[in-house]
Design an enzyme around this catalytic site. Structure first.
Site, short mmCIF file in Angstrom:
data_model
loop_
_atom_site.label_atom_id
_atom_site.label_comp_id
_atom_site.label_asym_id
_atom_site.label_seq_id
_atom_site.Cartn_x
_atom_site.Cartn_y
_atom_site.Cartn_z
N ALA A 55 0.83 -1.21 0.00
CA ALA A 55 0.00 0.00 0.00
C ALA A 55 0.87 1.27 0.00
O ALA A 55 1.57 1.53 -0.97
CB ALA A 55 -0.98 -0.03 1.17
N LEU A 85 3.56 1.88 1.79
CA LEU A 85 4.96 1.68 2.20
C LEU A 85 5.89 1.70 0.97
O LEU A 85 5.54 1.15 -0.07
CB LEU A 85 5.12 0.33 2.93
CG LEU A 85 4.28 0.12 4.19
CD1 LEU A 85 4.46 -1.30 4.72
CD2 LEU A 85 4.67 1.12 5.26
N LYS A 129 1.96 -10.03 -5.34
CA LYS A 129 2.93 -9.05 -4.82
C LYS A 129 4.35 -9.58 -4.95
O LYS A 129 5.27 -8.84 -5.33
CB LYS A 129 2.62 -8.71 -3.36
CG LYS A 129 1.31 -7.95 -3.20
CD LYS A 129 0.97 -7.73 -1.74
CE LYS A 129 -0.41 -7.12 -1.60
NZ LYS A 129 -0.89 -7.07 -0.23
N GLY A 146 -5.31 -0.60 3.52
CA GLY A 146 -6.18 0.49 3.97
C GLY A 146 -6.29 1.53 2.86
O GLY A 146 -5.29 1.88 2.23
N1 LIG Z 1 -7.76 -1.11 -0.27
C1 LIG Z 1 -6.47 -1.36 -0.06
O1 LIG Z 1 -5.99 -1.46 1.07
C2 LIG Z 1 -5.54 -1.50 -1.24
C3 LIG Z 1 -4.14 -1.52 -1.03
C4 LIG Z 1 -3.29 -1.61 -2.15
C5 LIG Z 1 -3.85 -1.71 -3.43
N2 LIG Z 1 -5.22 -1.73 -3.58
C6 LIG Z 1 -5.75 -1.87 -4.92
O2 LIG Z 1 -6.48 -0.69 -5.24
C7 LIG Z 1 -7.49 -1.01 -6.20
C8 LIG Z 1 -8.82 -0.42 -5.75
O3 LIG Z 1 -9.18 -1.02 -4.50
P1 LIG Z 1 -10.56 -0.61 -3.79
O4 LIG Z 1 -10.52 -1.23 -2.45
O5 LIG Z 1 -10.79 0.86 -3.93
O6 LIG Z 1 -11.63 -1.39 -4.74
P2 LIG Z 1 -13.20 -1.16 -4.81
O7 LIG Z 1 -13.70 -0.46 -3.60
O8 LIG Z 1 -13.78 -2.47 -5.19
O9 LIG Z 1 -13.39 -0.12 -6.03
C9 LIG Z 1 -13.15 -0.47 -7.36
C10 LIG Z 1 -13.67 0.66 -8.25
O10 LIG Z 1 -13.29 0.34 -9.60
C11 LIG Z 1 -14.41 0.58 -10.43
N3 LIG Z 1 -14.28 -0.17 -11.68
C12 LIG Z 1 -14.31 -1.52 -11.87
N4 LIG Z 1 -14.13 -1.81 -13.17
C13 LIG Z 1 -13.98 -0.63 -13.81
C14 LIG Z 1 -13.75 -0.27 -15.17
N5 LIG Z 1 -13.66 -1.18 -16.13
N6 LIG Z 1 -13.64 1.05 -15.47
C15 LIG Z 1 -13.73 2.00 -14.52
N7 LIG Z 1 -13.94 1.72 -13.21
C16 LIG Z 1 -14.06 0.42 -12.87
C17 LIG Z 1 -15.60 0.18 -9.60
O11 LIG Z 1 -16.75 0.71 -10.16
P3 LIG Z 1 -18.25 0.28 -9.69
O12 LIG Z 1 -18.44 0.96 -8.38
O13 LIG Z 1 -19.11 0.81 -10.79
O14 LIG Z 1 -18.23 -1.22 -9.61
C18 LIG Z 1 -15.19 0.80 -8.26
O15 LIG Z 1 -15.53 2.18 -8.26
C19 LIG Z 1 -7.51 -2.54 -6.29
O16 LIG Z 1 -6.81 -2.95 -7.44
C20 LIG Z 1 -6.78 -2.98 -5.04
O17 LIG Z 1 -6.14 -4.24 -5.17
C21 LIG Z 1 -6.06 -1.59 -2.54
#
Ligand SMILES: NC(=O)c1ccc[n+]([C@@H]2O[C@H](COP(=O)([O-])OP(=O)(O)OC[C@H]3O[C@@H](n4cnc5c(N)ncnc54)[C@H](OP(=O)(O)O)[C@@H]3O)[C@@H](O)[C@H]2O)c1
Length: 358
Positions: free
Chosen positions: A149, A151, A221, A337
């Protein structure tokens, strides 16, 4: 004043936090860095929204009012018509399919900043094609949040690699959710399924916790770090210990898993019983660069060790190199997070902006 134009894809946990952080940091970035962050387009999977100066309400309210169903090409046409310079696509989706847009985006002049890990864990062929397209079009790709994330893990490894410092091993607890689950389970006399439910309720696991328990996210990762250090491996070559028994995984539904998850309890209790008095269970990823082996597994750790003493959702990455041979360099802190991840994406945007013309 230097200006970058951000087209944000994904307004979920990370994307929505990023918008707020960009809006809050805007004035101070103008003053401190001479950098203006413009957010002309915000999109989720179905709806896009073009921001302009007439819109005064919050971005959520403006999206309600001005959002419209869109196709990907509508966005490319719009930004080209507006003649935006220094365009950056931010991938805050978790989408496999969205990554198919990377090459068209690069050819259309976009730089890319991604929280999404998918692009860096597809085949080596795609990995190479993406980098070739970036080079050919003189574009940049930043993805520090793919591992740990907020870090600075990828940057640290890349600096070692560039300066010819040989990295021999990276070992650590890569997953914030699995860190929480095992830190809690080993400290408390509770059933594993109960701790798992609590982690889900607190929003630490994926909606389907089997995604975490399968070890695949940690494997992704590891692959990203390995490739950063020049290792040519495919995802399928990683040895991954799946913590879900076959009859609850694969074809079975999430509902079925939720109903039967207490069947995991005796399996983990057995592991706990086999621990020494000063030992705990930890879920680790290990990248052995001398042997070229990538491993995701459960291990016993001394409670007093760096990994054994982790708490809450902490991740910890131990990096062994020529110079850090006996005592590794350790990067430790919240490894998951939305807030810390969004901050990492914003940092990537600022670093990218440093490389762009005014
Ligand atoms: N949360 C963490 O701690 C963390 C840490 C490191 C990395 N990440 C990475 O960050 C990314 C986002 O995580 P998140 O927790 O925010 O996920 P999330 O809450 O599931 O949000 C995903 C978003 O992407 C949108 N989406 C999906 N397909 C799409 C497309 N084709 N075009 C445009 N938008 C699209 C979704 O739209 P809808 O709402 O319309 O479905 C939603 O708004 C992931 O890849 C995750 O692995 C997260």
């Amino acid at each position: 004043m230097k200006k970058i134009n951000i087209v944000l894809f994904g307004t979920g946990n990370v994307g929505s936090k990023l918008i707020n952080q960009v809006l809050q940091a805007r004035e101070s970035l103008k003053q401190k860095e001479g950098l203006e962050l413009n957010l002309p387009v915000i999109a989720n999977s179905t709806t896009a929204f073009f921001q302009n100066e007439n819109q005064q309400a919050s971005w959520e309210a403006d999206r309600e009012k001005f959002g419209f169903p869109y196709k990907f090409d509508d966005i490319l046409e719009y930004v080209q018509k507006q003649k935006y310079k220094n365009l950056v696509a931010v991938d805050a989706t978790a989408s496999e399919e969205f990554v198919d847009h990377y090459l068209p985006l690069i050819k259309a002049g976009f730089h890319i900043v991604a929280a999404n890990k998918v692009a860096n864990t597809r085949s080596s062929k795609f990995y190479g094609e993406l980098r070739a397209a970036l080079k050919e079009n003189n574009r940049f790709f930043f993805y520090e949040t793919n591992v740990g994330a907020g870090l600075p893990v990828i940057e640290t490894l890349r600096n070692f690699y560039r300066s010819n410092e040989r990295v021999t091993k990276v070992r650590g607890v890569f997953s914030g959710s699995l860190s929480y689950i095992f830190n809690t389970y080993c400290e408390q006399e509770r059933a594993f399924s109960e701790v798992l439910s609590e982690a889900a309720e607190k929003g630490f696991t994926e909606p389907d916790p089997r995604v975490d328990l399968s070890g695949k996210d940690v494997a992704r990762k590891l692959l990203i770090l390995g490739r950063e250090l020049g290792l040519e491996k495919e995802f399928e070559e990683i040895a991954v210990q799946d913590l879900v028994p076959p009859h609850l995984n694969g074809q079975s539904s999430l509902k079925n898993f939720q109903q039967k998850k207490n069947e995991l309890d005796p399996l983990f209790l057995e592991l706990k019983k086999n621990l020494g008095p000063d030992e705990v269970i930890r879920h680790v990823g290990e990248l052995d660069l001398q042997e070229g082996v990538l491993d995701v597994k459960l291990v016993k750790e001394k409670r007093s060790s760096a990994l054994g003493s982790l708490q809450n959702v902490d991740s910890s990455f131990e990096i062994f190199t020529e110079s850090y041979g006996e005592q590794p360099l350790v990067i430790k802190g919240a490894g998951a997070g939305a807030v810390v991840t969004a901050r990492g994406v914003l940092t990537d945007l600022i670093k990218l902006a440093e490389k762009l013309p005014s």
